[in-house]
Each structure stands twice: as C-alpha cells, then as structure tokens.
Design an enzyme around this catalytic site. Structure first.
Site, mmCIF file in Angstrom:
data_model
loop_
_atom_site.group_PDB
_atom_site.id
_atom_site.type_symbol
_atom_site.label_atom_id
_atom_site.label_comp_id
_atom_site.label_asym_id
_atom_site.label_seq_id
_atom_site.Cartn_x
_atom_site.Cartn_y
_atom_site.Cartn_z
ATOM 1 N N GLU A 231 1.009 -1.031 -0.010
ATOM 2 C CA GLU A 231 -0.235 0.033 -0.027
ATOM 3 C C GLU A 231 0.918 1.237 -0.029
ATOM 4 O O GLU A 231 1.779 1.529 0.899
ATOM 5 C CB GLU A 231 -1.042 0.086 1.427
ATOM 6 C CG GLU A 231 -2.168 0.888 1.321
ATOM 7 C CD GLU A 231 -1.650 2.370 1.752
ATOM 8 O OE1 GLU A 231 -1.416 3.148 0.943
ATOM 9 O OE2 GLU A 231 -1.565 2.553 3.034
ATOM 10 N N CYS A 265 -1.891 8.813 3.043
ATOM 11 C CA CYS A 265 -1.885 8.494 1.515
ATOM 12 C C CYS A 265 -3.279 8.673 1.062
ATOM 13 O O CYS A 265 -3.386 8.922 -0.024
ATOM 14 C CB CYS A 265 -1.480 7.041 1.576
ATOM 15 S SG CYS A 265 0.103 6.633 2.261
#
Length: 470
Positions: A231, A265
């Site tokens: 990720e 993020c």
C-alpha cells in the site's frame, strides 16, 4: 535515520534507541517460527479471546497511547485517541468474523469427479510488516489483527521515528495473551529489511509506505518468490460537479486534505472542480482552509499540528516553491511560521500545470492543489492523469454521474459525497503505483493464507483425479 522519538512540535530529542544487532534479529525470527508452531495449534475461539483482550487494553490505554503518538509524530491528541479506538474496533471485528471469513469453501464436487471438494485457508507463517509513521497504530493493526486471527505471526519493522509506539504494540499482544513471539517489534533501520525478507523462515511481507520503499520490498519479495502486499502513495482526486452541495463539499474537502496534519496516503490532494461552480467552491474552500487552527497538538482547540519530520516539511516547502516559481498562485498559506518545530500552514495552490512537480507528485502535508475542469470528461482526465490510484472522491447528486464515477475513476476505492477512509468491513488498497493486494475485510485476512484446494474421491476404481493432466 536514527531510531528515536523527536517531538515534532519542538524539534527536541525525547529518547533514542540502538538498532538490534543481527544476532538478536535472527533470534527474533527463530522465536517467530516457534510461535507460529504454537499458534497453529490454537482455535479461532482462543485467538478471538486474545484479540478481544487486546481491544480492551487499547480502550484502557487510549489516553496514554494517544499522548505517545502525539509526542512521536505530531498528530492531534484527539485524532490519536480516535486512532486507538479504531484499532480496538478492528480487533473486535476480526475476533468476531475471522472464523467465518476463513471457513472451508465448498466447490461443485460432481463437476470435478469428487465426493467432496473445497478450498481451505491456512496461514503462511512469519510475515514481515514494514510500516510508516503517519498512523503508527492503525496501519500496523490493519495487518496484525487479521494476520494473528488467521494464525500467522508478525515481525514489525516500524518507522524509525515512532519506536515507542512500535514497542507498545509488541507488549500489547503479549499482555493480551498471544504466545511469546507471536508479534515482535524489530528496532532496525531500513537497510535490514532485505536481510530479514531473504531469510527463508520469513514467508511473506506487507509494506505501507512510499513508492520507492514499495519497489525495493517488491523487488526483493519477487526474487525470493514470496507473497507481498503493498500500500503505497496516493494523490487522490476530489471531484466537485455542479449538482454537489458545495458548502458540504468544501467542509469535507478541508478535513479530507488536512486530516492527520495532511499526512495521509488517502487524503484528498487534487481538488478538481467543474468550471460552473469553481469560483464558488474555491471561495468556500479557501475560507475554511484559512480558518483552521495550527498549534499545540495536545490542545483540544488545535486542528492542525506540526509535520512529523523536518525532512517532511522541507519536501512540502520544495514542492510549493517549485510550483510558485513556475507560475502557480498561492490562495492561502504557503509560508512556514518562525520558531521551533516543523510547522506548515494549510495551503491552497492553483494555476497548476504539468511542468510543476505538484502536478504529478504526492504532497505529504496540508497543501491542496486546485484544478478547474471544463466538463465531466475533463474531470475524469485530470483525476486519472496520475501514476497513483489509491482512493478517490466525487461530489454529485446526479445518480447517473454517480454511476459513471464509480466506473470511471481509476482507483482502489471511490467515495461519492463523502471522504475517503478505511473500514474493517471494506477492502483497502490501490492500483497503478499505489500498490497491489488488499487489507481489511475478508479479502485482507486471506492475503496471507494458503488457498489450498482439497479434492476427496471415493477411493473406488472409477477414474477421477489424476486421469487428466493440467
């Protein structure tokens, strides 16, 4: 980078730690193997009891661990306590659902000439988790809770600026009752990751972090033929169409950009607004961004604390400076305040062009890029015109547009009329340079399992398995 707690609000060193020598790392890996053998002999009910105990401890520790996270990386105390609560909820979710998620899945036995056929999910073994500092509890827990419930064991290489949070996590699972070695923190630098991952006793890896770190871990995992979940970064679009509730969109946009001091993020970073409502939205958005209170992250009145590292602030400043030097306009913010600590104000930048680094690079701080879109098609072009594909947001009350956005936005998730976030109940991850694999939900707990096909015949001489090649 030293392994140390440095308070980003003051820039002062709080505590430093020595990196583990190779011999102690090897011993920890061996303990993880022994713990895996022990954990494999436990039931879902036993593991659920321990994970529920971890959730109870998180609730009891919420104030203290919240204060520690705020000290180590600068998030507001309120958001740190909320993070601990979210981790406890994830523990309870997997304690309640893991056995169902990993139950044997029957197949059509008659179609494959069997008396019984099914898929069985079984754990892989020790998994290396390389984790970042921005959500120092949550990003570990969304791996650890499902992994432990599946019967895997964890080796945590946490970010070097949150060592005390990392040590807390190891103690948490031990206090909750998990076997010794089931979850261990390795205080090592990034250079040790390759050595750990190439150890044959380590069976897989997961990484949340930068694109560069993901490429390095992915390369090593590929060479070692080991499963990896990545990720990575994101430059999430936040698209606003004429039918949107503009006041609500501007309110959520402000939170979406500045949550966690802008260091997420899945924070919205590129605000793409249809030209028909651009001026109205921009006015409301800039007003809200300007009104955010920057200050002591322990104060209940603070909206935005300091950035986590001095280098992180320098990176943000450089991206804004590059844009301004090439013709961008700053509508608010854009200048760091004087004094100690790594502060940067909420900032909105417009008139961006492809030659500016902000056009294609992720800004990891409270800085929003504002874009004007001529049409739906133009909005999709801008939204998808990035190498990242983690999350995305679209604001429209038109049902037909909602369906189009759900299909057309090239990302791991699409949130319509709401802020991108993560839930234990939903899979989480990205596409393109934002990585691959999924965390959370049933998909997340199965990532580090062997999906074993089981075919059972009658034992009578009538053909069946083995009578055909691949």
């Amino acid at each position: 980078m030293p392994i140390a707690t440095i308070n980003p609000a003051t820039g002062q060193l709080v505590e430093s730690f020595d990196a583990l020598p190779d011999g102690q790392v090897d011993a920890a890996i061996e303990r993880s193997v022994e713990a895996f053998e022990a954990l494999c002999g436990t039931t879902f009910a036993e593991r659920a009891q321990w994970l529920t105990a971890a959730a109870d401890l998180l609730d009891a520790d919420r104030d203290d661990i919240g204060r520690l996270m705020t000290t180590e990386m600068g998030k507001t105390y309120a958001s740190a306590k909320a993070e601990a609560a979210k981790c406890a909820a994830a523990c309870r979710f997997y304690a309640a659902n893991a056995e169902r998620f990993l139950a044997d899945e029957p197949a059509d036995a008659s179609a494959v000439g069997a008396t019984r056929a099914y898929v069985r999910y079984q754990p892989l073994g020790p998994v290396l988790a390389v984790m970042p500092w921005n959500f120092p509890l949550w990003q570990v827990m969304r791996f650890a809770a499902p992994a432990l419930m599946a019967g895997n064991v964890g080796l945590l290489k946490h970010a070097s600026n949150v060592p005390q949070t990392a040590l807390y996590l190891e103690k948490l699972f031990r206090r909750a009752g998990f076997p010794v070695g089931a979850f261990q923190t390795l205080l090592v630098g990034s250079r040790s990751v390759e050595r750990i991952l190439t150890d044959p006793r380590v069976r897989a890896a997961t990484l949340t972090g930068s694109e560069g770190a993901g490429r390095a871990v992915g390369r090593t995992a590929g060479q070692e033929l080991k499963k990896v979940v990545l990720e990575l970064g994101g430059s999430d679009p936040f698209v606003v169409m004429p039918s949107a509730d503009l006041e609500r969109a501007a309110e959520v946009a402000t939170t979406a950009r500045c949550q966690n001091n802008g260091q997420s993020c899945i924070a919205a970073k590129r605000f793409i607004v249809h030209t028909d409502v651009y001026d109205e939205f921009a006015e409301a958005f800039v007003a809200r961004m300007s009104a955010l209170r920057v200050g002591d992250p322990m104060s209940a009145d603070t909206d935005v604390g300091p950035l986590a590292t001095e280098q992180g602030r320098a990176d943000v400043e450089e991206l804004v400076r590059d844009a301004v030097d090439k013709g961008a306009r700053v509508l608010c913010g854009g200048q760091r305040p004087d004094g100690d600590g790594w502060w940067y104000p909420p900032t909105v930048v417009t008139d961006l062009i492809p030659e500016m680094r902000m056009w294609s690079e992720e800004v990891f701080g409270p800085v929003a890029g504002l874009f004007r879109a001529a049409s739906y098609t133009d909005a999709i072009r801008l939204a998808n015109g990035t190498s990242f594909g983690l999350g995305s947001n679209a604001w429209t009350r038109d049902p037909a547009e909602q369906e189009r956005f759900a299909t057309d936005l090239d990302a791991g998730s699409v949130f319509i009329n709401g802020m991108t976030t993560s839930f234990p109940e939903l899979p989480f991850g990205g596409v393109k340079n934002s990585g691959h694999g999924r965390e959370l939900s049933a998909q997340g707990i199965r990532e580090f399992c062997n999906l074993k096909t089981v075919w059972v015949g009658s034992g009578e001489s009538r053909g069946g398995a083995g009578s055909h090649s691949e």
